[in-house]
Write a protein that holds these residues in place. Structure first.
Motif, PDB file in Angstrom:
ATOM      1  N   PHE A  90      41.067   8.791  51.533  1.00  0.00           N
ATOM      2  CA  PHE A  90      40.258  10.271  51.836  1.00  0.00           C
ATOM      3  C   PHE A  90      40.898  10.814  53.062  1.00  0.00           C
ATOM      4  N   ALA A  91      41.132  10.003  54.262  1.00  0.00           N
ATOM      5  CA  ALA A  91      41.402  10.645  55.222  1.00  0.00           C
ATOM      6  C   ALA A  91      42.932  11.391  55.217  1.00  0.00           C
ATOM      7  N   GLY A  92      43.869  10.907  54.440  1.00  0.00           N
ATOM      8  CA  GLY A  92      45.019  11.318  53.940  1.00  0.00           C
ATOM      9  C   GLY A  92      44.841  12.773  53.405  1.00  0.00           C
ATOM     10  N   ALA A  93      44.025  12.613  52.406  1.00  0.00           N
ATOM     11  CA  ALA A  93      43.422  13.946  51.556  1.00  0.00           C
ATOM     12  C   ALA A  93      42.977  15.115  52.273  1.00  0.00           C
ATOM     13  N   TRP A  94      42.139  14.597  53.324  1.00  0.00           N
ATOM     14  CA  TRP A  94      41.359  15.384  54.155  1.00  0.00           C
ATOM     15  C   TRP A  94      42.270  15.958  55.477  1.00  0.00           C
ATOM     16  N   ALA A  95      43.206  15.264  55.907  1.00  0.00           N
ATOM     17  CA  ALA A  95      43.878  15.545  57.026  1.00  0.00           C
ATOM     18  C   ALA A  95      44.648  16.989  56.861  1.00  0.00           C
ATOM     19  N   GLN A  96      44.440  17.663  58.096  1.00  0.00           N
ATOM     20  CA  GLN A  96      44.955  19.071  58.474  1.00  0.00           C
ATOM     21  C   GLN A  96      44.991  19.383  59.987  1.00  0.00           C
ATOM     22  N   ASN A  97      45.551  20.185  60.469  1.00  0.00           N
ATOM     23  CA  ASN A  97      45.759  20.737  61.726  1.00  0.00           C
ATOM     24  C   ASN A  97      44.318  21.163  62.151  1.00  0.00           C
ATOM     25  N   SER A  98      43.644  20.254  63.174  1.00  0.00           N
ATOM     26  CA  SER A  98      42.251  20.889  63.631  1.00  0.00           C
ATOM     27  C   SER A  98      42.226  21.605  64.800  1.00  0.00           C
ATOM     28  N   THR A  99      43.369  22.210  65.344  1.00  0.00           N
ATOM     29  CA  THR A  99      43.484  22.936  66.394  1.00  0.00           C
ATOM     30  C   THR A  99      43.451  24.335  66.174  1.00  0.00           C
ATOM     31  N   LEU A 100      42.648  25.032  66.972  1.00  0.00           N
ATOM     32  CA  LEU A 100      42.534  26.612  66.785  1.00  0.00           C
ATOM     33  C   LEU A 100      42.345  27.071  68.142  1.00  0.00           C
ATOM     34  N   SER A 101      43.424  27.381  68.888  1.00  0.00           N
ATOM     35  CA  SER A 101      43.173  27.934  70.257  1.00  0.00           C
ATOM     36  C   SER A 101      44.483  28.970  70.331  1.00  0.00           C
ATOM     37  N   PRO A 102      44.256  30.192  71.091  1.00  0.00           N
ATOM     38  CA  PRO A 102      45.223  31.014  71.361  1.00  0.00           C
ATOM     39  C   PRO A 102      46.123  30.387  72.361  1.00  0.00           C
ATOM     40  N   TYR A 103      45.610  29.545  73.377  1.00  0.00           N
ATOM     41  CA  TYR A 103      46.429  28.725  74.223  1.00  0.00           C
ATOM     42  C   TYR A 103      47.290  27.780  74.015  1.00  0.00           C
ATOM     43  N   SER A 104      47.305  27.260  72.503  1.00  0.00           N
ATOM     44  CA  SER A 104      48.106  26.494  71.945  1.00  0.00           C
ATOM     45  C   SER A 104      49.387  27.312  71.676  1.00  0.00           C
ATOM     46  N   LYS A 105      49.735  28.312  71.547  1.00  0.00           N
ATOM     47  CA  LYS A 105      50.686  29.156  71.449  1.00  0.00           C
ATOM     48  C   LYS A 105      51.964  28.719  72.412  1.00  0.00           C
ATOM     49  N   TYR A 106      51.319  28.357  73.608  1.00  0.00           N
ATOM     50  CA  TYR A 106      52.558  28.143  74.945  1.00  0.00           C
ATOM     51  C   TYR A 106      53.026  26.647  74.944  1.00  0.00           C
TER      52      TYR A 106
END
Length: 414
Positions: free
Chosen positions: A16-32
């Protein structure tokens, strides 16, 4: 029979975790830079503010300090897996936006080798990138989109050379890809895409020590220290320019192809903590982390702005209370609180990114098993300083399952 049922459940949850896994980050600061960093805390530790340098328990996996593996019970096999659910609010110049993300956080396992030696291995996030926003330009608009992760597969060993003393080390294989896209839409109708790839394939090591100081018949103080040396990264980075004006996308050129070695690096990491344990009911801990990111290298790539880092430090405190370890159901539950302040390594237009968070959680025992279901809640506030730029607020829910099974007991023959 119980072991077979537990193993089947473990496989189902992993699938289940393998099927669900995705990038959970959403922040403009992560651009840097390398994106937003993670500190290897499990779901139970995150509910305590992310502490762990001075934590050792026979029932929990603590990757933050590999010396803790030696405290694993000699008959126990541990498997810990966590999932993260995140709801975010972004605010800039009076504009607001809401987002929701979710994904697999980590998978770890630990088991005894001998009475005084324990081992662990698993998969952890090192950093993550995820953002999407638009800007105005002189003759049109531009959009910036990024995604990707740098992950760590690790194996570690901890040993107790003498009573109350623990030493250990983790060896990590670091891998992942981060993609940053810049779209330019001109008023004349033409469109260009500048795409940057960073591919990391490297390794690193983390060493740790812990020492227990008995302060009473049923209490102790534990001191913990970890160190990871800084090193040059290996991999590659390059940019690709596409012309997307026509019905088909054409690659115009590839620029700035660079090997990471010698031009990109990570700094040394120091972590230390002190904890107090009373009768296996109360655990209180305070941690400190320091990384001199100003010494790290991060070369500028053509068509992308220069990157500047600040020295990072983090202070965290956490508390866990179990009313009666052998009492009724709710008395055996673990109740957790925590808080932290993070002076991050990211600099944005001369402003340092900072964040603080408040955490809480509960560990729910599974009837007839030593397995624990850990549910955590976190409020996080992130913004730059002195100019706040984008203000971010998050409410995170972490769900972890800590399987605890006695797989090494010798069968009795009657």
């Amino acid at each position: 029979m119980k072991r077979n049922r537990l193993f089947a459940l473990l496989l189902c949850l992993a699938a289940f975790a393998g099927a669900w896994a995705q990038n959970s980050t959403l922040s403009p600061y992560s651009k840097y830079g390398y994106g937003l960093l993670n500190d290897n805390a499990t779901s139970s530790q995150r509910a305590m503010g992310g502490v762990g340098y001075a934590m050792n328990s026979g029932r929990q996996i603590n990757v933050m300090n590999p010396a803790s593996y030696a405290a694993i019970d000699s008959l126990t096999f541990l498997f810990d897996m966590g999932v993260d659910f995140k709801c975010g609010w972004f605010q800039e110049n009076g504009l607001k936006e809401n987002n929701f993300t979710a994904g697999l956080d980590y998978i770890t396992m630990a088991f005894p080798i001998t009475k005084r030696i324990g081992a662990s291995f698993g998969l952890l996030p090192f950093s993550s990138t995820g953002y999407s926003f638009a800007d105005s330009i002189s003759n049109g608009t531009s959009a910036r989109v990024g995604n990707g992760d740098i992950n760590e597969a690790y194996v570690g060993v901890g040993a107790s050379p003498f009573k109350n003393a623990y030493v250990g080390a983790n060896v990590y294989y670091v891998f992942g890809t981060i993609v940053n896209d810049v779209y330019a839409y001109t008023s004349s109708g033409s469109t260009s895409l500048f795409e940057r790839y960073m591919k990391v394939r490297d390794w690193r090591v983390d060493i740790g020590v812990q020492y227990d100081l008995p302060v009473g018949p049923e209490s102790k103080v534990t001191l913990g220290l970890t160190f990871s040396p800084g090193k040059s990264l290996h991999g590659e980075t390059y940019g690709i320019h596409y012309d997307t004006s026509s019905s088909t996308t054409a690659e115009v050129d590839t620029t700035g192809y660079t090997k990471l070695a010698g031009k990109y690096s990570t700094p040394a990491t120091w972590g230390g903590g002190i904890s107090y344990t009373w009768r296996n009911r109360l655990l209180a801990e305070v941690d400190f982390l320091y990384q001199p990111w100003k010494d790290a290298k991060y070369a500028k790539l053509e068509d992308f702005e220069n990157t500047e880092f600040a020295n990072r430090y983090k202070i965290a405190a956490g508390l866990q209370y179990t009313p009666q370890p052998r009492g009724g159901y709710w008395q055996r539950a673990n109740y957790r609180l925590g808080a932290y302040y993070n002076h991050d390594y990211l600099m944005v237009r001369g402003n340092n990114v900072r964040e603080f968070g408040i955490t809480a959680g509960i560990g729910l025992p599974v009837p007839q098993f030593k397995t624990m279901i850990n549910l955590g809640f976190e409020y996080k506030h992130r913004q730059a300083h002195p100019d706040p730029l984008v203000k971010e607020q998050y409410f995170n829910i972490t769900l972890g399952v800590n399987f605890n099974e006695m797989w090494f007991r010798k069968a009795k023959i009657y």
